[in-house]
Design a protein around this motif. Structure first.
Motif, PDB file in Angstrom:
ATOM      1  N   LEU A 163       4.264 -14.330   3.146  1.00 32.81           N
ATOM      2  CA  LEU A 163       4.778 -12.964   3.011  1.00 32.81           C
ATOM      3  C   LEU A 163       4.879 -12.572   1.538  1.00 32.81           C
ATOM      4  O   LEU A 163       4.471 -11.467   1.155  1.00 32.81           O
ATOM      5  CB  LEU A 163       6.138 -12.838   3.703  1.00 32.81           C
ATOM      6  N   ILE A 164       5.386 -13.469   0.717  1.00 33.54           N
ATOM      7  CA  ILE A 164       5.461 -13.197  -0.724  1.00 33.54           C
ATOM      8  C   ILE A 164       4.063 -13.007  -1.296  1.00 33.54           C
ATOM      9  O   ILE A 164       3.818 -12.094  -2.090  1.00 33.54           O
ATOM     10  CB  ILE A 164       6.218 -14.330  -1.441  1.00 33.54           C
ATOM     11  N   TYR A 165       3.128 -13.852  -0.897  1.00 33.90           N
ATOM     12  CA  TYR A 165       1.745 -13.753  -1.376  1.00 33.90           C
ATOM     13  C   TYR A 165       1.121 -12.415  -0.976  1.00 33.90           C
ATOM     14  O   TYR A 165       0.517 -11.729  -1.799  1.00 33.90           O
ATOM     15  CB  TYR A 165       0.928 -14.925  -0.816  1.00 33.90           C
ATOM     16  N   VAL A 166       1.274 -12.025   0.280  1.00 34.74           N
ATOM     17  CA  VAL A 166       0.696 -10.765   0.758  1.00 34.74           C
ATOM     18  C   VAL A 166       1.334  -9.583   0.036  1.00 34.74           C
ATOM     19  O   VAL A 166       0.629  -8.646  -0.369  1.00 34.74           O
ATOM     20  CB  VAL A 166       0.848 -10.645   2.295  1.00 34.74           C
ATOM     21  N   CYS A 167       2.644  -9.628  -0.156  1.00 36.24           N
ATOM     22  CA  CYS A 167       3.320  -8.532  -0.879  1.00 36.24           C
ATOM     23  C   CYS A 167       2.811  -8.435  -2.319  1.00 36.24           C
ATOM     24  O   CYS A 167       2.610  -7.331  -2.834  1.00 36.24           O
ATOM     25  CB  CYS A 167       4.828  -8.722  -0.854  1.00 36.24           C
ATOM     26  N   THR A 168       2.592  -9.570  -2.957  1.00 38.79           N
ATOM     27  CA  THR A 168       2.080  -9.574  -4.316  1.00 38.79           C
ATOM     28  C   THR A 168       0.661  -9.013  -4.370  1.00 38.79           C
ATOM     29  O   THR A 168       0.321  -8.233  -5.273  1.00 38.79           O
ATOM     30  CB  THR A 168       2.110 -11.002  -4.897  1.00 38.79           C
ATOM     31  N   VAL A 169      -0.162  -9.388  -3.415  1.00 39.41           N
ATOM     32  CA  VAL A 169      -1.533  -8.870  -3.367  1.00 39.41           C
ATOM     33  C   VAL A 169      -1.506  -7.360  -3.135  1.00 39.41           C
ATOM     34  O   VAL A 169      -2.234  -6.599  -3.792  1.00 39.41           O
ATOM     35  CB  VAL A 169      -2.367  -9.594  -2.277  1.00 39.41           C
ATOM     36  N   LEU A 170      -0.673  -6.911  -2.227  1.00 38.17           N
ATOM     37  CA  LEU A 170      -0.568  -5.463  -1.967  1.00 38.17           C
ATOM     38  C   LEU A 170      -0.043  -4.717  -3.195  1.00 38.17           C
ATOM     39  O   LEU A 170      -0.509  -3.616  -3.500  1.00 38.17           O
ATOM     40  CB  LEU A 170       0.316  -5.200  -0.741  1.00 38.17           C
ATOM     41  N   TYR A 171       0.903  -5.317  -3.889  1.00 35.79           N
ATOM     42  CA  TYR A 171       1.411  -4.708  -5.122  1.00 35.79           C
ATOM     43  C   TYR A 171       0.302  -4.596  -6.159  1.00 35.79           C
ATOM     44  O   TYR A 171       0.181  -3.595  -6.859  1.00 35.79           O
ATOM     45  CB  TYR A 171       2.583  -5.539  -5.677  1.00 35.79           C
ATOM     46  N   ALA A 172      -0.527  -5.653  -6.264  1.00 40.96           N
ATOM     47  CA  ALA A 172      -1.633  -5.632  -7.223  1.00 40.96           C
ATOM     48  C   ALA A 172      -2.629  -4.513  -6.907  1.00 40.96           C
ATOM     49  O   ALA A 172      -3.262  -3.967  -7.809  1.00 40.96           O
ATOM     50  CB  ALA A 172      -2.331  -6.977  -7.234  1.00 40.96           C
ATOM     51  N   PHE A 173      -2.768  -4.162  -5.618  1.00 40.48           N
ATOM     52  CA  PHE A 173      -3.682  -3.082  -5.243  1.00 40.48           C
ATOM     53  C   PHE A 173      -3.199  -1.728  -5.769  1.00 40.48           C
ATOM     54  O   PHE A 173      -4.008  -0.835  -5.985  1.00 40.48           O
ATOM     55  CB  PHE A 173      -3.827  -2.987  -3.738  1.00 40.48           C
ATOM     56  N   THR A 174      -1.921  -1.584  -5.943  1.00 41.64           N
ATOM     57  CA  THR A 174      -1.393  -0.306  -6.398  1.00 41.64           C
ATOM     58  C   THR A 174      -1.443  -0.167  -7.917  1.00 41.64           C
ATOM     59  O   THR A 174      -1.128   0.886  -8.436  1.00 41.64           O
ATOM     60  CB  THR A 174       0.060  -0.113  -5.924  1.00 41.64           C
ATOM     61  N   ARG A 175      -1.825  -1.190  -8.600  1.00 36.46           N
ATOM     62  CA  ARG A 175      -1.880  -1.160 -10.089  1.00 36.46           C
ATOM     63  C   ARG A 175      -3.271  -1.003 -10.575  1.00 36.46           C
ATOM     64  O   ARG A 175      -4.241  -1.333 -10.092  1.00 36.46           O
ATOM     65  CB  ARG A 175      -1.259  -2.422 -10.679  1.00 36.46           C
TER      66      ARG A 175
END
Length: 175
Positions: A163-175
């Motif tokens: 879950l932490i990994y997926v959230c980090t990947v999704l956050y990276a998509f917004t940057r």
């Protein structure tokens, strides 16, 4: 640090982690679940608590699925890394930048690579649950306290990390 080196470092991280997990999968496949000397099941347990051949089949299947996902993820990451390097080393000799790399394609590649890593981790977790059942007895039996003690942290910590990994990947998509 340039955007290119950040992306290459991230892709190297994906490949390195997938390599470690792939190694774990190979160790799991090399272990023989039918070996009678490698069994920790209490012989006084009822026969219903002994693992069936189906459990061993699932173990091998989950290992193969896990290996396939990690290999897919690593190959996508290596392909992205190569595309970045090719764009960086273009004849135009532009400064190191992601200007020549299709950012949408890069994001899609990251998504596929991340999805492969997540699926591989889930399948590896399921394989480990089957290892516990083969070594300590079926989880559905009341006498498998040690099995539950081994599986509960596994099914809590691995999904939490994913879950932490997926959230980090999704956050990276917004940057």
């Amino acid at each position: 640090m340039s955007a290119t080196s950040i992306h290459i470092t991230a892709l190297d991280g994906i490949v390195n982690v997938n390599s470690l997990f792939t190694f774990a999968v190979f160790i799991g496949l090399a272990w023989n679940p039918a070996d009678p000397n490698n069994n920790l099941i209490d012989p006084t347990q009822p026969p219903d608590c002994s693992p069936s051949p189906k459990t061993a089949e699932r173990l091998v299947c989950f290992h193969v699925y896990s290996f396939s996902c990690f290999l897919f993820s690593s190959l996508v990451a290596l392909g992205l890394k190569q595309a970045i390097r090719l764009a960086r080393d273009s004849p135009a000799h532009w400064p190191i930048d992601l200007a020549l790399v299709n950012k949408t394609g890069l994001r899609v590649g990251y998504a596929f690579s991340a999805a492969g890593s997540v699926c591989g981790s889930v399948f590896l977790m399921l394989a480990l649950v089957n290892v516990v059942q083969i070594k300590l007895g079926m989880l559905g039996c009341g006498g498998s306290r040690h099995g539950f003690a081994a599986v509960v942290p596994l099914v809590i910590l691995v999904p939490s990390g994913l879950l932490i990994y997926v959230c980090t990947v999704l956050y990276a998509f917004t940057r």
